[in-house]
Design an enzyme around this catalytic site. Structure first.
Site, PDB file in Angstrom:
ATOM      1  N   ASP A  24       0.856  -1.192   0.000  1.00 19.64           N
ATOM      2  CA  ASP A  24       0.000   0.000   0.000  1.00 19.64           C
ATOM      3  C   ASP A  24       0.892   1.242   0.000  1.00 19.64           C
ATOM      4  O   ASP A  24       1.910   1.281   0.692  1.00 19.64           O
ATOM      5  CB  ASP A  24      -0.885  -0.028   1.258  1.00 19.64           C
ATOM      6  CG  ASP A  24      -1.787   1.185   1.348  1.00 19.64           C
ATOM      7  OD1 ASP A  24      -2.047   1.820   0.295  1.00 19.64           O
ATOM      8  OD2 ASP A  24      -2.221   1.518   2.468  1.00 19.64           O
ATOM      9  N   ASN A  26      -0.652   4.597   0.045  1.00 21.40           N
ATOM     10  CA  ASN A  26      -1.338   5.816   0.509  1.00 21.40           C
ATOM     11  C   ASN A  26      -2.093   5.643   1.818  1.00 21.40           C
ATOM     12  O   ASN A  26      -2.921   6.469   2.175  1.00 21.40           O
ATOM     13  CB  ASN A  26      -2.277   6.332  -0.591  1.00 21.40           C
ATOM     14  CG  ASN A  26      -3.357   5.308  -0.931  1.00 21.40           C
ATOM     15  OD1 ASN A  26      -3.354   4.195  -0.387  1.00 21.40           O
ATOM     16  ND2 ASN A  26      -4.276   5.688  -1.798  1.00 21.40           N
ATOM     17  N   ASP A  28      -4.437   3.638   2.803  1.00 24.58           N
ATOM     18  CA  ASP A  28      -5.845   3.229   2.901  1.00 24.58           C
ATOM     19  C   ASP A  28      -5.988   1.729   3.212  1.00 24.58           C
ATOM     20  O   ASP A  28      -7.097   1.195   3.242  1.00 24.58           O
ATOM     21  CB  ASP A  28      -6.628   3.604   1.631  1.00 24.58           C
ATOM     22  CG  ASP A  28      -6.133   2.869   0.392  1.00 24.58           C
ATOM     23  OD1 ASP A  28      -5.151   2.088   0.511  1.00 24.58           O
ATOM     24  OD2 ASP A  28      -6.706   3.067  -0.695  1.00 24.58           O
ATOM     25  N   ASP A  32      -1.582  -1.151  -3.834  1.00 26.69           N
ATOM     26  CA  ASP A  32      -1.877  -0.397  -5.052  1.00 26.69           C
ATOM     27  C   ASP A  32      -0.691  -0.391  -6.012  1.00 26.69           C
ATOM     28  O   ASP A  32       0.392  -0.884  -5.676  1.00 26.69           O
ATOM     29  CB  ASP A  32      -2.319   1.037  -4.696  1.00 26.69           C
ATOM     30  CG  ASP A  32      -1.381   1.670  -3.679  1.00 26.69           C
ATOM     31  OD1 ASP A  32      -0.159   1.621  -3.901  1.00 26.69           O
ATOM     32  OD2 ASP A  32      -1.866   2.183  -2.640  1.00 26.69           O
ATOM     33  N   ASP A 101      -3.450 -10.491 -15.682  1.00 27.09           N
ATOM     34  CA  ASP A 101      -4.535 -11.449 -15.534  1.00 27.09           C
ATOM     35  C   ASP A 101      -5.719 -10.897 -16.315  1.00 27.09           C
ATOM     36  O   ASP A 101      -5.928  -9.675 -16.353  1.00 27.09           O
ATOM     37  CB  ASP A 101      -4.903 -11.507 -14.048  1.00 27.09           C
ATOM     38  CG  ASP A 101      -5.297 -12.884 -13.584  1.00 27.09           C
ATOM     39  OD1 ASP A 101      -6.065 -13.539 -14.308  1.00 27.09           O
ATOM     40  OD2 ASP A 101      -4.857 -13.283 -12.491  1.00 27.09           O
ATOM     41  N   ASP A 197      -7.744 -16.319 -17.023  1.00 29.83           N
ATOM     42  CA  ASP A 197      -8.531 -16.914 -15.946  1.00 29.83           C
ATOM     43  C   ASP A 197      -9.510 -17.965 -16.482  1.00 29.83           C
ATOM     44  O   ASP A 197     -10.199 -17.717 -17.483  1.00 29.83           O
ATOM     45  CB  ASP A 197      -9.307 -15.771 -15.273  1.00 29.83           C
ATOM     46  CG  ASP A 197      -9.948 -16.170 -13.966  1.00 29.83           C
ATOM     47  OD1 ASP A 197      -9.220 -16.390 -12.994  1.00 29.83           O
ATOM     48  OD2 ASP A 197     -11.187 -16.258 -13.924  1.00 29.83           O
ATOM     49  N   GLU A 239      -5.197 -20.630 -17.346  1.00 29.99           N
ATOM     50  CA  GLU A 239      -5.592 -21.355 -16.129  1.00 29.99           C
ATOM     51  C   GLU A 239      -6.581 -22.434 -16.549  1.00 29.99           C
ATOM     52  O   GLU A 239      -7.718 -22.143 -16.903  1.00 29.99           O
ATOM     53  CB  GLU A 239      -6.227 -20.425 -15.096  1.00 29.99           C
ATOM     54  CG  GLU A 239      -6.459 -21.166 -13.776  1.00 29.99           C
ATOM     55  CD  GLU A 239      -7.520 -20.559 -12.870  1.00 29.99           C
ATOM     56  OE1 GLU A 239      -7.511 -20.850 -11.675  1.00 29.99           O
ATOM     57  OE2 GLU A 239      -8.387 -19.813 -13.363  1.00 29.99           O
ATOM     58  N   HIS A 313      -3.047 -17.225  -5.464  1.00 27.61           N
ATOM     59  CA  HIS A 313      -3.981 -16.501  -4.599  1.00 27.61           C
ATOM     60  C   HIS A 313      -5.224 -17.319  -4.255  1.00 27.61           C
ATOM     61  O   HIS A 313      -6.069 -16.853  -3.498  1.00 27.61           O
ATOM     62  CB  HIS A 313      -4.387 -15.206  -5.295  1.00 27.61           C
ATOM     63  CG  HIS A 313      -5.133 -15.469  -6.572  1.00 27.61           C
ATOM     64  ND1 HIS A 313      -4.527 -16.050  -7.674  1.00 27.61           N
ATOM     65  CD2 HIS A 313      -6.420 -15.279  -6.901  1.00 27.61           C
ATOM     66  CE1 HIS A 313      -5.434 -16.187  -8.629  1.00 27.61           C
ATOM     67  NE2 HIS A 313      -6.587 -15.734  -8.191  1.00 27.61           N
ATOM     68  N   ASP A 314      -5.349 -18.508  -4.818  1.00 24.88           N
ATOM     69  CA  ASP A 314      -6.509 -19.366  -4.536  1.00 24.88           C
ATOM     70  C   ASP A 314      -6.143 -20.561  -3.657  1.00 24.88           C
ATOM     71  O   ASP A 314      -7.019 -21.346  -3.289  1.00 24.88           O
ATOM     72  CB  ASP A 314      -7.086 -19.933  -5.842  1.00 24.88           C
ATOM     73  CG  ASP A 314      -7.589 -18.860  -6.780  1.00 24.88           C
ATOM     74  OD1 ASP A 314      -8.088 -17.825  -6.290  1.00 24.88           O
ATOM     75  OD2 ASP A 314      -7.493 -19.058  -8.015  1.00 24.88           O
TER      76      ASP A 314
HETATM   77  C1  GLC Z   1      -9.898 -18.192 -11.078  1.00 19.50           C
HETATM   78  C2  GLC Z   1      -9.233 -17.196 -10.173  1.00 19.50           C
HETATM   79  C3  GLC Z   1     -10.034 -17.071  -8.910  1.00 19.50           C
HETATM   80  C4  GLC Z   1     -11.422 -16.599  -9.265  1.00 19.50           C
HETATM   81  C5  GLC Z   1     -12.066 -17.505 -10.310  1.00 19.50           C
HETATM   82  C6  GLC Z   1     -13.258 -16.835 -10.924  1.00 19.50           C
HETATM   83  O1  GLC Z   1      -9.847 -19.475 -10.575  1.00 19.50           O
HETATM   84  O2  GLC Z   1      -7.908 -17.543  -9.950  1.00 19.50           O
HETATM   85  O3  GLC Z   1      -9.444 -16.205  -7.988  1.00 19.50           O
HETATM   86  O4  GLC Z   1     -12.219 -16.562  -8.121  1.00 19.50           O
HETATM   87  O5  GLC Z   1     -11.194 -17.799 -11.366  1.00 19.50           O
HETATM   88  O6  GLC Z   1     -12.845 -15.752 -11.698  1.00 19.50           O
HETATM   89 CA    CA Z   2      -3.677   2.009  -1.276  1.00 16.58          CA
END
Ligand code: GLC
Ligand code: CA
Length: 542
Positions: A24, A26, A28, A32, A101, A197, A239, A313-314
Site C-alpha cells: 500500500d 497511501n 488506505d 496499489d 490477468d 482466468d 488457467e 492466490h486461490d
Molecule cells: C480463477 C481465479 C479465482 C477466481 C475464479 C473466478 O480461478 O484464480 O481467484 O475466483 O477464477 O474468476
Molecule cells: Ca492504497
C-alpha cells in the site's frame, strides 16, 4: 528425439503479485500500483523475469477483481491508467516483463453489458450472457445452484462462480470480437502477455451440462490464437483448472499451442476426496504426488509446456499445506526443489520467497473471501461448524491473501493504515528484511536455484525419471540430457530418515538446504531435506 523449438519464456521465472496485498502506498490499507513500483527491485534481485499481475481492472471487488465491470479502466483503489503505464515502464526498465490477468469467462453483474441485458429485453447484450427459461441442476463452484432468477422476470442467468459473476456467452461472435479487441488494446498499451482466468470454461455447453473443456473450446482457442496470440514471443498462460495434463499440454507450447503454457491442477486434487471438491479434506500421500508428477512429465515430454506452481492466490500456503510450519525454512526450500526442478516454467506466488504461512483463523468473521463465506453459509446446518471451519482453515483462499510481510514495523511494512485483511501475527519473525539477513535465507536459496536453472538446459529438455527410496516421504528424481544429469532429492518427512545411497560417489552437491550435505552410502536425511546434485563427469576416462 528431435529438439523442440525454444524461446525466452521457456527459461523464464515468473512472480505473481496479488495487488490488494502486496504494498500500500497511501495508507488506505489496500495495496496499489504505486506501491508495487516501490518493490520492483526486490523482484529483480530475486531473479524474476516476468511479473503476473492479478486483475487491476474496474470491479466492485465481489471476487477481488475477478469480477470486472470495465475491461478498459483501472480500478481507482489500485491507481490510474497512468500509474499502470508507469508500472509497465518501470518493469521494462529493469529488464523484466509483465503480464496481466484477464477474466474472459464472466464479468461482474455491474458490467454495463449485464446491467443493460437485465433492464432491456431488446438489449443486444442479452446474448452476451446465458439466459434460460428453464434451469438444469448445475451447481456453482462457489456453492449453491449455478442459476439465478432474474428479479421480476421469469428467467434465470448462468453463473459458474458467485451470482455476481454472470458467465459470458462465447458463442456470440460479436462478443468474441470485442474480447479480442480488449486483449489487443492491452498489448498495445504495453503488457507482454496474459494469464487467462478459467479459460478452459469458454467452450461450455450448458444445455448438456458441460462446463470444462466443452465442445466449442478448441475452435475458440484457434480463433483466439489467430486474432491475438499469433506472436510466439507473447507470454500467455492459461488457467486450465478443469483440464487433465493431457488436455493442457495439447493447447500449449511451440509450435502449435494457443498458450505458451498452462496451469493444470492434477497435483492440487491429491489432498481432497476424489470427486467431492476442495473442502473434503484428505491427507496428502507423497507416493501419490510422485506418481502424479511423473505422469504429468510423461505427457509434457511429448508435447506442450507446463507452468510449475505450488501456490497462488486461490491456494493455501505451501509450507502449511505440504510441509511443516515448525520447519519453515526447510519445507519451503525443499518445495522449491521438488517443484521447480521439473520440466516447465516456475511460478512463485508472493510470500513464498519468505515461506509465508496460512493465517491462524479463529472465526469466520476474520475471513473475507466470497468462496469461503458462501461455503460457510451453505454448509451451516448440514455439517458441524467445527468441521466447516477445519476445511476453511486448511483451504480458504484468504490464507494466501494476507498482506505481504516486508519488515518488522507496524503492519509488516505493508501499510501505514489498517490493512483490508489482517497481517499474519508472526510477521516480526517472517519478513523479507529479516529473511534477507538470515544465514538461512529462503529468498537467497530461491535466487540461487533460479539462476542455476537458467544456465542449465537440462531443465528444458532433460528426461525426468523417478528414483525410488526405502521411505515413502522421499521424493527424488533425475533430469538428464546429453550434457549432464542432475538429481533432486527431497524429503517430505518431519523426522530424519536414513537411506542407502550406493552410487553416492558419483554425485556432487550443487544446492542443499542443510549445510552442504554430501551423499554417503548410508546417510540420514534431516527433516524436509532438499538437495540438488550433479553427476560427476568422467572426463578422465573419455
Ligand atoms: C480463477 C481465479 C479465482 C477466481 C475464479 C473466478 O480461478 O484464480 O481467484 O475466483 O477464477 O474468476
Ligand atoms: Ca492504497
Amino acid at each position: 528425439m528431435e529438439k523442440r523449438p525454444v524461446t525466452w519464456w521457456h527459461r523464464a521465472s515468473v512472480y505473481q503479485i496479488y495487488p490488494l496485498s502486496f504494498q500500500d502506498s497511501n495508507g488506505d490499507g489496500i495495496g496499489d500500483i504505486p506501491g508495487i513500483i516501490t518493490r520492483l527491485d526486490h523482484l529483480k534481485n530475486l531473479g524474476v523475469d516476468v511479473i503476473w499481475l492479478s486483475p487491476v481492472f474496474a470491479s466492485p471487488m465481489k471476487d477481488n477483481g475477478y469480477d470486472v465491470s470495465d475491461y478498459t479502466e483501472v480500478n481507482p483503489i489500485f491507481g490510474t491508467k497512468a500509474d499502470l503505464k508507469q508500472l509497465i515502464d518501470a518493469v521494462h526498465q529493469r529488464g523484466m516483463k509483465i503480464i496481466s490477468d484477464i477474466v474472459l469467462n464472466h464479468t461482474s453483474d455491474q458490467h454495463p453489458w449485464f446491467i443493460d441485458a437485465l433492464k432491456n429485453p431488446q438489449s443486444p447484450y442479452r446474448d452476451y450472457y446465458i439466459f434460460r427459461k428453464e434451469k438444469n441442476d448445475m451447481q456453482s463452484l462457489f456453492s449453491g445452484p449455478a442459476w439465478h432468477l432474474v428479479p421480476g422476470r421469469d428467467e434465470y442467468y448462468f453463473h459458474f462462480f458467485a451470482k455476481e459473476q454472470p458467465d459470458l456467452n462465447w458463442q456470440n461472435p460479436t462478443l468474441r470480437k470485442v474480447l479480442y479487441q480488449i486483449l489487443n488494446d492491452w498489448l498495445a498499451f504495453g503488457f507482454d502477455g496474459f494469464r487467462l482466468d478459467v479459460i478452459d470454461l469458454i467452450g461450455k455447453d450448458i444445455d448438456r451440462g458441460i462446463i470444462g473443456h466443452g465442445p466449442y473450446y478448441h475452435p475458440f482457442l484457434s480463433e483466439l490464437k489467430k486474432e491475438v496470440f499469433n506472436d510466439t514471443n507473447l507470454f500467455t498462460v492459461g488457467e486450465l483448472a478443469g483440464s487433465t495434463a493431457q488436455q493442457a499440454a495439447a493447447v500449449t507450447g511451440l509450435p502449435d499451442g494457443t498458450f505458451s503454457m498452462a496451469f493444470q491442477f492434477s497435483h492440487l486434487w491429491l489432498d481432497e476426496q476424489p470427486g467431492k471438491g476442495k473442502w473434503a479434506l484428505k491427507p496428502l500421500s507423497i507416493p501419490d504426488l510422485q506418481k502424479t508428477f511423473t505422469a504429468i512429465d510423461e505427457v509434457y515430454s511429448k508435447q506442450g509446456w507446463n507452468a510449475l506452481f505450488m501456490g497462488n492466490h486461490d491456494q493455501p500456503r505451501p509450507v502449511s499445506r505440504y510441509g511443516s510450519e515448525r520447519h519453515r525454512y526447510h519445507s519451503q526450500t525443499m518445495l522449491f526443489l521438488a517443484f521447480f526442478g521439473q520440466r516447465g516454467t516456475p511460478f512463485i506466488y508472493q510470500g513464498e520467497e519468505i515461506g509465508m504461512l496460512n493465517y491462524p483463523f479463529r472465526s469466520i468473521k476474520e475471513m473475507k473471501d466470497v468462496e469461503s463465506l458462501n461455503y460457510y453459509h451453505d454448509q451451516l446446518g448440514k455439517q458441524a461448524k467445527a468441521t466447516i471451519m477445519t476445511s476453511l482453515k486448511a483451504k480458504g483462499r484468504d490464507n494466501a491473501r494476507t498482506p505481504m510481510q516486508w519488515n518488522d514495523r507496524a503492519q509488516a511494512g505493508f501499510t501505514q493504515g489498517k490493512p483490508w485483511l489482517k497481517v499474519h501475527p508472526l510477521y516480526r519473525k517472517i519478513n523479507v528484511k529479516r529473511d534477507a539477513k538470515s544465514n538461512v535465507s529462503i529468498q537467497r536459496f530461491l535466487t540461487t536455484l533460479l539462476n542455476f536453472r537458467k544456465k542449465h538446459d537440462v531443465f528444458l529438455d532433460g528426461n525426468l525419471s523417478y528414483r525410488s527410496f526405502q521411505h515413502e516421504p522421499i521424493y527424488a528424481y533425475t533430469r538428464s540430457n546429453q550434457e549432464e544429469t542432475l538429481l533432486v532429492l527431497t524429503s517430505f518427512s518431519s523426522r530424519p530418515l536414513s537411506i542407502q545411497f550406493p552410487d553416492f560417489m558419483e554425485w556432487e552437491p550443487i544446492l542443499t538446504n542443510h549445510p552442504t550435505l554430501s551423499l554417503a552410502s548410508t546417510m540420514t536425511l534431516p527433516p524436509y531435506f532438499g538437495g540438488l546434485y550433479r553427476k560427476r563427469s568422467h572426463h578422465a576416462n573419455d
